[in-house]
Every structure is written in structure tokens, then in C-alpha cells.
Design a protein around this motif. Structure first.
Motif, mmCIF file in Angstrom:
data_model
loop_
_atom_site.group_PDB
_atom_site.id
_atom_site.type_symbol
_atom_site.label_atom_id
_atom_site.label_comp_id
_atom_site.label_asym_id
_atom_site.label_seq_id
_atom_site.Cartn_x
_atom_site.Cartn_y
_atom_site.Cartn_z
ATOM 1 N N SER A 12 -26.870 -1.554 67.110
ATOM 2 C CA SER A 12 -27.247 -0.822 68.322
ATOM 3 C C SER A 12 -27.287 0.675 68.063
ATOM 4 O O SER A 12 -28.169 1.372 68.577
ATOM 5 C CB SER A 12 -26.293 -1.149 69.479
ATOM 6 O OG SER A 12 -24.996 -0.633 69.238
ATOM 7 N N LEU A 99 -20.085 4.728 77.155
ATOM 8 C CA LEU A 99 -20.676 3.423 77.475
ATOM 9 C C LEU A 99 -21.881 3.580 78.394
ATOM 10 O O LEU A 99 -22.906 2.916 78.215
ATOM 11 C CB LEU A 99 -19.626 2.502 78.107
ATOM 12 C CG LEU A 99 -18.474 2.108 77.188
ATOM 13 C CD1 LEU A 99 -17.424 1.320 77.959
ATOM 14 C CD2 LEU A 99 -18.959 1.327 75.982
ATOM 15 N N LEU A 102 -24.799 4.852 76.298
ATOM 16 C CA LEU A 102 -25.358 3.788 75.466
ATOM 17 C C LEU A 102 -26.174 2.812 76.304
ATOM 18 O O LEU A 102 -27.263 2.393 75.889
ATOM 19 C CB LEU A 102 -24.242 3.051 74.721
ATOM 20 C CG LEU A 102 -23.558 3.869 73.628
ATOM 21 C CD1 LEU A 102 -22.247 3.215 73.224
ATOM 22 C CD2 LEU A 102 -24.482 4.051 72.430
ATOM 23 N N GLU A 103 -25.671 2.477 77.460
ATOM 24 C CA GLU A 103 -26.408 1.570 78.348
ATOM 25 C C GLU A 103 -27.757 2.172 78.737
ATOM 26 O O GLU A 103 -28.788 1.496 78.694
ATOM 27 C CB GLU A 103 -25.581 1.274 79.595
ATOM 28 C CG GLU A 103 -26.260 0.323 80.556
ATOM 29 C CD GLU A 103 -25.418 -0.005 81.771
ATOM 30 O OE1 GLU A 103 -25.891 -0.826 82.580
ATOM 31 O OE2 GLU A 103 -24.309 0.541 81.922
ATOM 32 N N LEU A 106 -30.040 2.358 75.497
ATOM 33 C CA LEU A 106 -30.465 1.087 74.909
ATOM 34 C C LEU A 106 -31.234 0.200 75.879
ATOM 35 O O LEU A 106 -31.880 -0.756 75.453
ATOM 36 C CB LEU A 106 -29.245 0.339 74.361
ATOM 37 C CG LEU A 106 -28.601 0.993 73.140
ATOM 38 C CD1 LEU A 106 -27.253 0.358 72.836
ATOM 39 C CD2 LEU A 106 -29.527 0.915 71.935
ATOM 40 N N TRP A 110 -28.905 -3.487 75.901
ATOM 41 C CA TRP A 110 -27.489 -3.404 76.275
ATOM 42 C C TRP A 110 -27.093 -4.725 76.913
ATOM 43 O O TRP A 110 -27.498 -5.052 78.016
ATOM 44 C CB TRP A 110 -27.266 -2.238 77.239
ATOM 45 C CG TRP A 110 -25.846 -1.985 77.580
ATOM 46 C CD1 TRP A 110 -25.229 -2.260 78.768
ATOM 47 C CD2 TRP A 110 -24.837 -1.394 76.755
ATOM 48 N NE1 TRP A 110 -23.914 -1.883 78.737
ATOM 49 C CE2 TRP A 110 -23.642 -1.347 77.506
ATOM 50 C CE3 TRP A 110 -24.816 -0.911 75.451
ATOM 51 C CZ2 TRP A 110 -22.462 -0.826 77.003
ATOM 52 C CZ3 TRP A 110 -23.641 -0.401 74.948
ATOM 53 C CH2 TRP A 110 -22.486 -0.354 75.711
ATOM 54 N N THR A 111 -26.321 -5.514 76.186
ATOM 55 C CA THR A 111 -25.903 -6.837 76.654
ATOM 56 C C THR A 111 -24.409 -6.834 76.942
ATOM 57 O O THR A 111 -23.688 -5.937 76.494
ATOM 58 C CB THR A 111 -26.195 -7.891 75.570
ATOM 59 O OG1 THR A 111 -25.372 -7.589 74.426
ATOM 60 C CG2 THR A 111 -27.667 -7.921 75.183
ATOM 61 N N LEU A 114 -22.548 -6.643 73.692
ATOM 62 C CA LEU A 114 -22.591 -5.307 73.105
ATOM 63 C C LEU A 114 -21.640 -4.370 73.847
ATOM 64 O O LEU A 114 -20.923 -3.584 73.228
ATOM 65 C CB LEU A 114 -24.016 -4.760 73.120
ATOM 66 C CG LEU A 114 -24.253 -3.441 72.397
ATOM 67 C CD1 LEU A 114 -23.781 -3.500 70.947
ATOM 68 C CD2 LEU A 114 -25.727 -3.066 72.480
ATOM 69 N N ALA A 115 -21.615 -4.486 75.159
ATOM 70 C CA ALA A 115 -20.690 -3.666 75.961
ATOM 71 C C ALA A 115 -19.246 -3.954 75.568
ATOM 72 O O ALA A 115 -18.440 -3.029 75.409
ATOM 73 C CB ALA A 115 -20.911 -3.931 77.448
ATOM 74 N N TRP A 118 -18.537 -2.369 72.027
ATOM 75 C CA TRP A 118 -18.343 -0.920 72.101
ATOM 76 C C TRP A 118 -17.042 -0.575 72.827
ATOM 77 O O TRP A 118 -16.331 0.351 72.435
ATOM 78 C CB TRP A 118 -19.534 -0.246 72.797
ATOM 79 C CG TRP A 118 -20.654 0.081 71.867
ATOM 80 C CD1 TRP A 118 -21.800 -0.647 71.668
ATOM 81 C CD2 TRP A 118 -20.749 1.219 71.004
ATOM 82 N NE1 TRP A 118 -22.594 -0.021 70.731
ATOM 83 C CE2 TRP A 118 -21.985 1.126 70.316
ATOM 84 C CE3 TRP A 118 -19.929 2.309 70.745
ATOM 85 C CZ2 TRP A 118 -22.399 2.084 69.388
ATOM 86 C CZ3 TRP A 118 -20.353 3.270 69.827
ATOM 87 C CH2 TRP A 118 -21.567 3.145 69.159
#
Length: 142
Positions: A12, A99, A102-103, A106, A110-111, A114-115, A118
């Protein structure tokens, strides 16, 4: 963190790297929005600070497979943050901001997995940094 989580984080971040400048702007804009009191800890011109953030993230992400390789730098960073006025209460705010960034950066990539990856990585690193900065891991104010 599992090897699978590390791989997810690294994959990611490879997608974030090309938009690192925009990601850093998003991060700091959001941080100053949700925690305006921290703005005074930063220079007026954020250009270098944004580069430092993305460089630090790249180093951490690259070192996740060998945490011992990044812990000395994380320890030094934690101590510098104390000198800048950072407290244990800032760590959860920074984590949430990371976070969020990143959300946004991405998008559909962002799944939930993945959350979680991280979140776990930030928890490990921030816990270590707080213990280095403040001694025994303090409880952040709720």
C-alpha cells in the motif's frame, strides 16, 4: 504484526509514494484541523517537514520486516519529539490522522485488512516511541 500485514503495508505504501507530496499535505492539514494546538510546534514553511514525514514513513515501512533495524531511529525521533513539546496524548491523534490520510490517498484500495495492518504497525511503533520518550508506557488521556 504478521508477515502478511507487513506485505500489505509495504504494497500500500508503494501506491502512496508517487503521491507523497499530496499525502503529506493532506496529513498535516488534517492534523492541524483536528489538533490546532500542535501547529505551533512546526515551522511556518512546511516543505521540509513534509519531506521528513514521508522519508520517515518510507524508512519505517521498509524496515518492518526487521524492526530492530528501525528502533534506534525511532528512539531518537521520540526523544526529539519531547523536545518539540510532544506528549503521549499526541500519539493517538497522529495515528488517527495517518490512517485518515492513507484512507483518503488509497481510496478503494483501503480495506479493513489494510486498516488493521496499519493500525497494528502504528500501535507497535508508537508504543515503543512513547516508552523511549517517557519511560514506562503512559496511558494517553481518553
Amino acid at each position: 504484526m504478521t508477515p502478511e500485514q507487513i506485505a500489505l503495508i509495504q504494497q500500500s505504501f508503494a501506491k502512496v509514494a508517487p503521491i507523497s507530496e499530496q499525502a503529506a499535505v493532506l496529513f498535516y492539514d488534517r492534523l492541524f484541523e483536528v489538533a490546532p494546538s500542535v501547529r505551533a510546534m512546526f515551522p511556518e514553511d512546511m516543505t521540509e517537514q513534509r519531506k521528513k514525514l514521508m522519508g520517515m514513513l518510507a524508512a519505517v515501512v521498509g524496515g518492518l520486516s526487521n524492526l530492530d533495524s528501525i528502533l534506534p531511529a525511532a528512539s531518537a525521533l521520540a526523544r526529539r519529539h519531547v523536545a518539540y513539546g510532544a506528549t503521549a496524548d499526541h500519539y493517538p491523534v497522529v495515528g488517527a490522522t495517518l490512517l485518515w490520510t492513507l484512507e483518503k490517498g488509497l481510496g478503494e484500495a483501503w480495506t479493513p485488512e489494510l486498516a488493521t495492518a496499519w493500525t497494528d504497525a502504528y500501535g507497535v511503533l508508537s508504543g515503543y516511541m512513547m516508552s523511549e520518550a517517557y519511560g514506562a508506557q503512559p496511558q494517553a488521556a481518553e
